[in-house]
Design an enzyme around this catalytic site. Structure first.
Site: not given
Length: 288
Positions: A70, A215
């Site tokens: 991430c 994101c």
């Protein structure tokens, strides 16, 4: 039995991220994350665990709850570390992180502003990018597969995004989660006219399916896709529900060879959370 969890909650482009500072065995990550992420608890889109890295050149290791990579969580940890050492206003520093989901060291450049941290982060480079046409739920669907070592992103160009398309994206994410064996599946619905991305992230290990507000890794994949499509370097601000993230993707004769993203992080909370270790919770779809 109640267990105490020492945590920090960060806001990278509204992709709300919890970082856990207390030490826990990896087999407990899923249960802890499911509790912390739930609406009736600390509430966030993802959870990472801060560990000591075995790589001398890395300042810390970040292990995401589902073993995924991430980019926004990397920014969050870099901002937290800068805060911990007392980085002065307008001061900057470079932090190297060892992160789950990639063998590459992630380099984070952090600059402190008044109430936030501006971050620039190197991102994993895709192993392969390819365009494919499939028949899915009685419709012809053109998509671009952006494949990494341990996760996969699907870029689908859309205009006038509707509920039916979002439902199909959810079904596709779960199907790929069953068949592909990756730690994370991302369905990135991208409008090339408005330069807006709506990211759906599925982590099979947690059964976590979330329409994210922002994101980082998805932004990197859209940048890689655009560079691959144009066969040239791309610098693009990608709009998302929680704000914009900047991506730069370098291109040469061998393909995409370097990707960075830039965004901002605010540290919004820290403290102690309490979870019931006797409960095993599962994470279902969350519309944000």
């Amino acid at each position: 039995m109640k267990q105490e969890i020492d945590f920090i909650k960060c806001n990278p482009t509204q992709n709300m991220t919890i970082l856990v500072r207390t030490d826990h065995a990896a087999e407990h990550y899923s249960g802890i994350a499911s509790s912390l992420m739930s609406y009736d608890h600390v509430y966030a889109e993802q959870v990472g665990f801060i560990k000591r890295s075995r790589r001398q050149e890395a300042a810390a290791r970040l292990e995401m709850a589902g073993g995924e990579f991430c980019g926004n969580a990397c920014m969050a940890l870099a901002a937290h570390m800068a805060s911990e050492i007392g980085l002065e206003k307008q001061g900057s520093m470079k932090i190297k992180l060892d992160v789950s989901g990639t063998d590459d060291l992630i380099v984070c450049h952090v600059k402190r502003q008044e109430h936030r941290y501006d971050c620039r982060v190197t991102m994993p480079v895709p192993q392969q990018i390819e365009r494919r046409m499939i028949t899915f739920e009685a419709m012809e669907l053109e998509m671009v597969i952006v494949r990494y070592a341990e996760f996969i992103h699907i870029v689908i160009e859309v205009q006038d995004l509707d509920d039916l398309m979002k439902q199909r994206a959810q079904h596709l994410a779960r199907l790929l989660g069953i068949t592909m064996g990756d730690t994370m599946i991302g369905i990135l619905l991208y409008d090339p006219v408005t330069k807006e991305m709506t990211p759906l992230i599925y982590v099979p290990k947690l059964d976590s399916l979330i329409w994210e507000r922002g994101c980082g890794s998805g932004t990197a994949s859209v940048g890689a896709y655009l560079a691959w499509h144009r066969q040239s370097e791309v610098t693009q601000s990608i709009k998302q529900p929680g704000g914009a993230i900047m991506v730069t993707a370098q291109w040469n004769a061998e393909g995409v060879n370097d990707i960075t993203i830039e965004g901002t992080v605010e540290i919004v909370a820290c403290g102690t959370a309490f979870i019931d270790t006797s409960l095993e919770q599962s994470r279902s779809i969350v519309e944000v």
